[in-house]
Design a protein around this motif. Structure first.
Motif, mmCIF file in Angstrom:
data_model
loop_
_atom_site.group_PDB
_atom_site.id
_atom_site.type_symbol
_atom_site.label_atom_id
_atom_site.label_comp_id
_atom_site.label_asym_id
_atom_site.label_seq_id
_atom_site.Cartn_x
_atom_site.Cartn_y
_atom_site.Cartn_z
ATOM 1 N N SER A 181 0.681 -1.246 0.143
ATOM 2 C CA SER A 181 0.002 0.040 0.005
ATOM 3 C C SER A 181 0.866 1.236 0.078
ATOM 4 C CB SER A 181 -0.802 -0.050 1.234
ATOM 5 O OG SER A 181 -1.974 1.018 1.159
ATOM 6 N N GLN A 182 0.373 2.335 -0.156
ATOM 7 C CA GLN A 182 1.177 3.745 0.023
ATOM 8 C C GLN A 182 0.710 4.102 1.447
ATOM 9 O OE1 GLN A 182 0.012 5.703 -3.722
ATOM 10 N NE2 GLN A 182 2.036 5.311 -4.234
ATOM 11 N N PHE A 183 1.638 4.656 2.039
ATOM 12 C CA PHE A 183 1.525 5.187 3.528
ATOM 13 C C PHE A 183 1.742 6.508 3.713
ATOM 14 C CE2 PHE A 183 2.828 4.917 7.978
ATOM 15 C CZ PHE A 183 1.443 5.123 8.399
ATOM 16 N N GLN A 184 3.401 6.652 3.779
ATOM 17 C CA GLN A 184 3.686 8.106 4.121
ATOM 18 C C GLN A 184 3.754 9.141 2.946
ATOM 19 O OE1 GLN A 184 7.080 7.259 6.459
ATOM 20 N NE2 GLN A 184 6.191 7.806 8.502
ATOM 21 N N GLU A 185 4.077 8.404 1.730
ATOM 22 C CA GLU A 185 4.078 9.307 0.631
ATOM 23 C C GLU A 185 3.264 8.743 -0.442
ATOM 24 O OE1 GLU A 185 6.273 11.740 0.223
ATOM 25 O OE2 GLU A 185 7.581 11.240 2.202
ATOM 26 N N PRO A 186 1.978 9.160 -0.251
ATOM 27 C CA PRO A 186 0.969 8.638 -1.228
ATOM 28 C C PRO A 186 0.753 9.261 -2.438
ATOM 29 C CG PRO A 186 0.004 10.287 0.264
ATOM 30 C CD PRO A 186 1.298 10.327 0.574
ATOM 31 N N LEU A 187 0.200 8.827 -3.652
ATOM 32 C CA LEU A 187 0.120 9.066 -4.787
ATOM 33 C C LEU A 187 -0.406 10.410 -4.901
ATOM 34 C CD1 LEU A 187 0.075 8.006 -7.911
ATOM 35 C CD2 LEU A 187 -2.456 7.985 -7.575
ATOM 36 N N ALA A 188 -1.448 11.034 -4.030
ATOM 37 C CA ALA A 188 -1.956 12.234 -4.151
ATOM 38 C C ALA A 188 -2.619 12.937 -2.851
ATOM 39 C CB ALA A 188 -2.992 12.591 -5.283
ATOM 40 N N THR A 189 -2.598 14.023 -2.770
ATOM 41 C CA THR A 189 -3.061 14.702 -1.359
ATOM 42 C C THR A 189 -3.810 16.097 -1.537
ATOM 43 O OG1 THR A 189 -0.961 15.634 -1.026
ATOM 44 C CG2 THR A 189 -1.564 13.801 0.204
ATOM 45 N N GLU A 190 -4.675 16.470 -0.768
ATOM 46 C CA GLU A 190 -5.267 17.835 -0.783
ATOM 47 C C GLU A 190 -6.181 18.007 -1.711
ATOM 48 O OE1 GLU A 190 -1.598 20.574 0.506
ATOM 49 O OE2 GLU A 190 -1.000 18.715 -0.331
ATOM 50 N N GLY A 191 -7.153 17.055 -2.088
ATOM 51 C CA GLY A 191 -8.182 17.489 -3.086
ATOM 52 C C GLY A 191 -9.513 18.345 -2.561
ATOM 53 N N SER A 192 -10.362 18.326 -3.178
ATOM 54 C CA SER A 192 -11.855 18.766 -2.761
ATOM 55 C C SER A 192 -12.976 18.105 -3.682
ATOM 56 C CB SER A 192 -11.984 20.101 -2.695
ATOM 57 O OG SER A 192 -11.888 20.864 -3.680
ATOM 58 N N PHE A 193 -14.060 17.917 -3.064
ATOM 59 C CA PHE A 193 -15.084 17.454 -4.170
ATOM 60 C C PHE A 193 -16.495 17.878 -3.583
ATOM 61 C CE2 PHE A 193 -17.824 13.906 -5.378
ATOM 62 C CZ PHE A 193 -17.815 14.035 -7.026
ATOM 63 N N GLU A 194 -17.304 18.611 -4.794
ATOM 64 C CA GLU A 194 -18.669 19.199 -4.422
ATOM 65 C C GLU A 194 -19.768 18.320 -5.066
ATOM 66 O OE1 GLU A 194 -18.396 23.147 -6.169
ATOM 67 O OE2 GLU A 194 -16.524 23.450 -4.837
ATOM 68 N N PHE A 195 -20.606 18.443 -4.435
ATOM 69 C CA PHE A 195 -21.802 17.550 -4.849
ATOM 70 C C PHE A 195 -23.101 18.151 -4.478
ATOM 71 C CE2 PHE A 195 -20.221 16.579 -0.675
ATOM 72 C CZ PHE A 195 -21.342 16.465 0.266
ATOM 73 N N GLU A 196 -24.397 17.566 -4.744
ATOM 74 C CA GLU A 196 -25.384 18.279 -4.455
ATOM 75 C C GLU A 196 -26.280 17.692 -3.245
ATOM 76 O OE1 GLU A 196 -27.135 18.494 -8.545
ATOM 77 O OE2 GLU A 196 -25.549 20.032 -8.665
ATOM 78 N N MET A 197 -26.972 18.733 -2.608
ATOM 79 C CA MET A 197 -27.853 18.023 -1.443
ATOM 80 C C MET A 197 -29.083 18.860 -1.836
ATOM 81 S SD MET A 197 -25.977 16.510 0.725
ATOM 82 C CE MET A 197 -27.073 16.700 2.394
#
Ligand code: ADP
Ligand code: MG
Length: 485
Positions: free
Chosen positions: A102-118
């Motif tokens: 697995s990836q642990f300390q150094e992952p593929l990607a970080t710090e995203g965000s995602f919007e969706f509808e409520m």
């Protein structure tokens, strides 16, 4: 404050963070060439690498990296130029190696965000990290009486794990987020997201805290969530339980719970004391994963429009209802076909109606896949034109559609060959009307006696006589005039 609360429930707020495991749509496993096809005979898709035999060496599958990077980029994450695979050490019967890569300390990607509808408006969640890992095998408890069987076909299948920040504040919000995330992953074509086959699995972390308190409460992790409704139900139950514990002065114990979807119940799997120390260390048999700047740029440039944006565009620029936009975008191939036909100048609402109605029915009956779109957009546009200008009736349009999907030819040839042209010649229509009335004297008498709903019956008679070719609008007018005269 100072007042003793009358309604203690109202003072607690819910905090939820999710970890989502998504099986990547690759032909082969993450570190070996075995097939990932679901449903093969047990232990038929295994080799020394995924069985963890001594001396077998893993080789990273680049297709999986491409899909994982695509998912991470679409979630607005920063893709790291270098990430590291690590060994997560634990023993379990479905993990023959004794560790999971697995990836642990150094992952593929970080710090995203995602919007969706409520229902109440926009929801948003920050994505903490997206990393790659291999799946474990499966323990099967219902195959051999009194024993547990192990199927290692799934061992080594590529996954991305998507970890959110604890930003969700209700079971409904978690559900809405997961639904939109699934749509995104399907639009990206990174996973089939087949939940029954376990391609998308969720762990939910949940805690409560007094409203206004900065620090998070003690969390409980719920595992084994294989349906979105299960996620919602399990979270609701756990909120009730935690609320009761806290409001009766107790403390939440940090633990892992298992959701039993059949019984609709949670049970404890392990407490904090029994939690694993995985002794992560960098995988010595794999080099660091390096993403070049040009690869990262390319991944970002090739991202398709997010489903949420696409739905908005279908509503705002093409005038579709929220419902129609939702149905089309939920099936990426259908939305692609819709856009292709609309770009040829056909009216969007008409295209949507035809695709969501007769087209889906016919394509479904024929078992056609929708991506790539199985019908020439030019032909669909021509069909709409022929119906729109009255050359053929709507009913004939459906027949034409079926013939087009059956690969019988192009629209104009088929209209010609099968005499589908709509007939509006007055003399011809009058002739069919007279013969329908003559052949049904009983009904005619009843009609004249006041049973006006028999108009529909005579309509049907005329249409039958015309083999569906009569212009129904004109027939109705003529019939009404004839019968009232
Ligand atoms: P762990 O170390 O137990 O794996 P992490 O801090 O890595 O916990 O977080 C795992 C997941 O749990 C993340 O999705 C995170 O958002 C969520 N989470 C962390 N703390 C809480 C909390 N107090 N309440 C609810 N969710 C939480
Ligand atoms: Mg964790």
């Amino acid at each position: 404050m100072g007042d003793s609360p009358l309604e203690p429930r109202a003072l607690l707020e819910t905090v939820i963070g999710l970890e989502i495991h998504v099986q990547l749509r690759t032909a082969t496993k993450l570190f070996c060439g075995d097939s990932t096809v679901f449903g093969a005979p047990p232990n038929s898709q295994v080799c020394p690498v995924c069985l963890g035999l001594p001396g077998a060496l893993p080789v990273l599958d680049h297709a999986a990296v491409g899909l994982a990077a695509r998912a991470a980029a679409a979630l607005g994450c920063r893709l790291h130029p270098v990430s590291i695979f690590a060994r997560k050490n634990y023993f379990y019967p479905d993990m023959p190696k004794g560790y999971q890569i697995s990836q642990f300390q150094e992952p593929l990607a970080t710090e995203g965000s995602f919007e969706f509808e409520m229902p109440e408006g926009e929801g948003a969640v920050r994505i903490r990290r997206v990393h790659m890992e291999e799946d474990a095998g499966k323990s099967i408890h219902d195959r051999i009486v009194g024993a547990t069987a192990v199927d290692l076909n799934r061992a080594g299948t590529p996954l991305v794990e998507i970890v959110t920040e604890p930003d969700l504040s209700s079971p409904e919000e978690a559900h809405a987020f997961l639904q939109e995330l699934k749509l995104l992953l399907e639009a990206l074509d990174v996973s089939d997201c087949n939940m029954e086959e376990g391609s998308l699995r969720v762990d939910a972390n949940i805690s409560l805290r007094p409203v206004g308190q900065g620090v998070l409460g003690t969390k409980v992790e719920i595992k084994n969530l294989n349906t979105f409704s299960g996620v919602e139900k399990a979270l609701r139950l756990e909120i009730e339980r935690q609320t009761e514990v806290i409001s009766s002065g107790g403390e939440i114990r940090q633990e892992t719970l298992l959701w039993d979807d059949h019984r609709g119940a949670l049970r404890s799997m392990r407490g904090k004391e029994e939690s694993h120390d995985y002794r992560y260390f960098p995988e010595p048999d794999l080099p660091p994963l390096v993403l070049t700047p040009s690869f990262i740029t390319q991944v970002q440039e090739e991202l398709p429009e997010a489903p949420r944006i696409r739905r908005h565009r279908f509503q705002m620029s093409l005038g579709l209802s929220e419902y129609d936009a939702g149905v089309l975008v939920r099936t990426p191939g259908l939305a692609d076909g819709f856009e292709a036909v609309v770009s040829l100048g056909s009216p969007p609402k008409e295209v949507a109606n035809w695709l969501m109605g007769p087209f889906l029915k016919e394509a479904g009956a024929r078992g056609l896949t929708l991506r790539p779109f199985p019908l020439s957009p030019l032909w669909m546009a021509r069909l709409l034109e022929l119906v729109g200008n009255g050359t053929i009736s709507g009913g004939m349009g459906k027949e034409l559609l079926a013939r087009l999907l059956g690969g019988e030819g192009d629209p104009d040839t088929l209209v010609e060959r099968h005499g589908m042209t709509q007939i509006r010649d007055e003399a011809q229509l009058e002739h069919w009307i007279e013969s329908s009335l003559e052949a049904n004297p009983e009904e005619l008498k009843r009609f004249q006696g006041g049973e006006t709903r028999l108009l529909g019956y005579f309509m049907g008679e005329v249409m039958k006589r015309s083999r569906g070719q009569a212009d129904p609008g004109r027939v109705k007018e003529l019939l009404a005039a004839r019968l009232s005269g």
